[in-house]
Design an enzyme around this catalytic site. Sequence first.
Site, short mmCIF file in Angstrom:
data_model
loop_
_atom_site.label_atom_id
_atom_site.label_comp_id
_atom_site.label_asym_id
_atom_site.label_seq_id
_atom_site.Cartn_x
_atom_site.Cartn_y
_atom_site.Cartn_z
N ARG A 1 0.68 14.16 13.45
CA ARG A 1 0.99 14.03 12.03
C ARG A 1 1.21 15.36 11.30
O ARG A 1 0.51 15.70 10.36
CB ARG A 1 -0.10 13.21 11.32
CG ARG A 1 -0.53 11.92 11.96
CD ARG A 1 0.51 10.81 11.92
NE ARG A 1 0.85 10.31 10.63
CZ ARG A 1 0.24 9.32 10.00
NH1 ARG A 1 -0.83 8.79 10.55
NH2 ARG A 1 0.66 8.89 8.83
N ASP B 1 4.88 0.46 12.12
CA ASP B 1 3.64 -0.15 11.59
C ASP B 1 3.48 -1.60 12.00
O ASP B 1 2.45 -2.21 11.72
CB ASP B 1 3.61 -0.06 10.05
CG ASP B 1 3.43 1.36 9.60
OD1 ASP B 1 3.58 1.62 8.39
OD2 ASP B 1 3.17 2.22 10.44
N CYS C 1 -4.61 12.10 13.49
CA CYS C 1 -5.39 10.87 13.34
C CYS C 1 -5.19 10.06 14.61
O CYS C 1 -4.56 10.50 15.57
CB CYS C 1 -4.93 10.10 12.10
SG CYS C 1 -3.28 9.44 12.30
N ARG D 1 -8.51 -0.41 4.59
CA ARG D 1 -7.68 0.61 3.93
C ARG D 1 -6.35 0.02 3.50
O ARG D 1 -5.74 0.47 2.53
CB ARG D 1 -7.41 1.77 4.90
CG ARG D 1 -8.62 2.59 5.21
CD ARG D 1 -8.25 3.81 5.99
NE ARG D 1 -7.09 4.46 5.39
CZ ARG D 1 -6.47 5.50 5.95
NH1 ARG D 1 -6.87 5.97 7.11
NH2 ARG D 1 -5.44 6.06 5.37
N LYS E 1 0.84 -1.20 0.00
CA LYS E 1 0.00 0.00 0.00
C LYS E 1 0.88 1.26 0.00
O LYS E 1 0.67 2.19 -0.77
CB LYS E 1 -0.88 0.01 1.24
CG LYS E 1 -1.51 1.36 1.55
CD LYS E 1 -2.34 1.36 2.80
CE LYS E 1 -1.58 1.58 4.07
NZ LYS E 1 -1.30 2.99 4.39
N ASN E 2 1.92 1.25 0.83
CA ASN E 2 2.73 2.46 0.99
C ASN E 2 3.74 2.66 -0.13
O ASN E 2 4.47 3.65 -0.14
CB ASN E 2 3.41 2.49 2.37
CG ASN E 2 2.38 2.67 3.47
OD1 ASN E 2 1.21 2.99 3.20
ND2 ASN E 2 2.78 2.45 4.70
C1 EPZ Z 1 4.40 6.88 6.44
O1 EPZ Z 1 3.60 7.91 7.03
C2 EPZ Z 1 3.49 5.67 6.30
N1 EPZ Z 1 2.38 6.00 5.41
C3 EPZ Z 1 2.95 5.27 7.68
O2 EPZ Z 1 2.20 4.08 7.51
C4 EPZ Z 1 4.15 4.96 8.58
O3 EPZ Z 1 3.68 4.66 9.88
C5 EPZ Z 1 5.09 6.17 8.64
O4 EPZ Z 1 5.49 6.54 7.30
C6 EPZ Z 1 6.35 5.89 9.45
O5 EPZ Z 1 7.02 4.81 8.90
C7 EPZ Z 1 2.60 6.01 4.07
O6 EPZ Z 1 3.69 5.75 3.59
C8 EPZ Z 1 1.42 6.33 3.21
P1 EPZ Z 1 6.43 10.20 8.50
P2 EPZ Z 1 4.15 9.43 7.06
O7 EPZ Z 1 6.34 11.48 7.76
O8 EPZ Z 1 5.00 9.68 5.89
C9 EPZ Z 1 6.92 13.40 11.94
C10 EPZ Z 1 0.33 2.70 7.73
O9 EPZ Z 1 -0.13 2.13 8.72
N2 EPZ Z 1 6.79 14.40 10.87
O10 EPZ Z 1 7.56 9.27 8.15
O11 EPZ Z 1 2.99 10.31 7.32
C11 EPZ Z 1 5.66 12.58 12.15
O12 EPZ Z 1 4.77 13.24 13.02
C12 EPZ Z 1 0.80 4.13 7.84
O13 EPZ Z 1 0.48 2.17 6.60
C13 EPZ Z 1 6.94 15.75 11.19
O14 EPZ Z 1 7.18 16.11 12.34
O15 EPZ Z 1 5.07 9.40 8.35
C14 EPZ Z 1 6.21 11.31 12.75
O16 EPZ Z 1 6.44 11.52 14.13
C15 EPZ Z 1 0.52 4.70 9.22
N3 EPZ Z 1 6.80 16.68 10.20
C16 EPZ Z 1 7.55 11.12 12.05
O17 EPZ Z 1 7.89 12.42 11.54
C17 EPZ Z 1 6.56 16.31 8.90
O18 EPZ Z 1 6.46 17.20 8.03
C18 EPZ Z 1 7.52 10.14 10.89
O19 EPZ Z 1 6.43 10.51 10.06
C19 EPZ Z 1 6.41 14.94 8.59
C20 EPZ Z 1 6.54 14.00 9.60
#
Ligand code: EPZ
Length: 420
Positions: free
Chosen positions: A123, A307, A118, A399, A24-25
């Site tokens: 996020r 995850d 969420c 999802r 999915k990702n």
């Molecule tokens: C991706 O989400 C995945 N989703 C998530 O999978 C996964 O849990 C996550 O990466 C971490 O591996 C997809 O790829 C569609 P991040 P993403 O930006 O990109 C902080 C699932 O279950 N952050 O890597 O949204 C954030 O709050 C989903 O399949 C900022 O502070 O996650 C978090 O603490 C859930 N500012 C950390 O970084 C930003 O601008 C990692 O988030 C962006 C992120």
Amino acid sequence: MEKLVIRGDHNLHLSGEVRISGAKNAVLPAIAAGLLTSEEVRLSNIPRVKDVETILTLIAELGGTYTIDGDTVAIRVSKIRSDEASYELVRAMRASILVLGPLVARFGKAVVALPGGCAIGSRPIDLHIAGLQKLGATISLEHGYIQAQADRLRGAVIEFEKKTVTGTENLLMAAALAKGETILKNCAREPEVADLAVLLNKMGAKIEWMGEDTARIRGVRELGGAAHVIIPDRIETGTFLVAGALASGDFLIRNVCPEHTAAVIEKLRASGAIVETDGENALRVAGSREVKAQDITTSPYPGFPTDMQAQFMVLLTQAAGTSIITETIFDRRFSHVNELVRLGASIEVQGDKAIVKGKTLLSGAEVIATDLRASAALVLAGLVATGETTINEIEHLDRGYERIEDKLRGLGASIERVKA
Ligand code: EPZ
């Protein structure tokens, strides 16, 4: 509305084989990459899950077209009739933020609803915005929307304050069409990020990795179409590996990339499960009679994936002793704990840690899923809880998992989907 009804068994026995779907990702950013060209992008081995439907709806709303034939989707965005990703769609799936970079890069404008928080945390997307501003985009936040504009993005050196998967993906796509060279430092290294770079290079981008988490992108004027096979879903793989570790018997998991799941396999073996590679892209898993307690700390790839935290917690409820799970990525990713406690688990949350005491024999109950991976954890718990477990609000599960009940039933589990 639908729900899952599971008849669990402390002595769960699983056998046979199961095929893992495409990631999915990986497919979500790959579909967003279709916005970068007027030519056709064909993606095969796509998972038939709700999030894919959602992003294809968004592509169509923007003015693109797509056709689906079996496990292959062909996308073509000759032009756009809108540059807005509505709150309704972004609220349904925060990964809609992945259209921001491509829209600004190719069309010079994007209006994308700010994704809210969420169930797993606040996020923010500040790193996406800061990166695009570095590339020369003018960005304002008005009425809950990101308004981004740029005549043409210009290459820059960008260092992410922290690793962000979709942030890295957004900036790879934006930089691909920027004028000049971009260096992205402290990139996320998840396989899905690497796979997006492979697709972008097939489309004519000039992306090369320099060292482990630095990408150099030499911008091009335009990108072309490509055909690409989506990598297997390493989190679905991990979920089925945990199912195997919870059960007696053994089964084969086909269409996997074992190296993408190395951190989970290491912890499963340490807990006593048997996990063996079987040829290039299959794993065989068998549970052990005694599950050993483990301490888990989530971290960016190649560390233990956040995850997989909820799913692995279920296994640790069956371990004799105390296990400590530390969640370092998201600030509220323990919503599954309350539901697992209702099934009889002994888990206490202290800040970013969950203290799991086992072994506890779980008993079936009615539970509610709160997010995608919490839902998967409840399914796993239901399999080993005596009696009947009913999981409501399974739209979260749909999802990211393709027909999980059919796949589990094929291994011998007693699980069915019924109208709620
Ligand atoms: C991706 O989400 C995945 N989703 C998530 O999978 C996964 O849990 C996550 O990466 C971490 O591996 C997809 O790829 C569609 P991040 P993403 O930006 O990109 C902080 C699932 O279950 N952050 O890597 O949204 C954030 O709050 C989903 O399949 C900022 O502070 O996650 C978090 O603490 C859930 N500012 C950390 O970084 C930003 O601008 C990692 O988030 C962006 C992120």
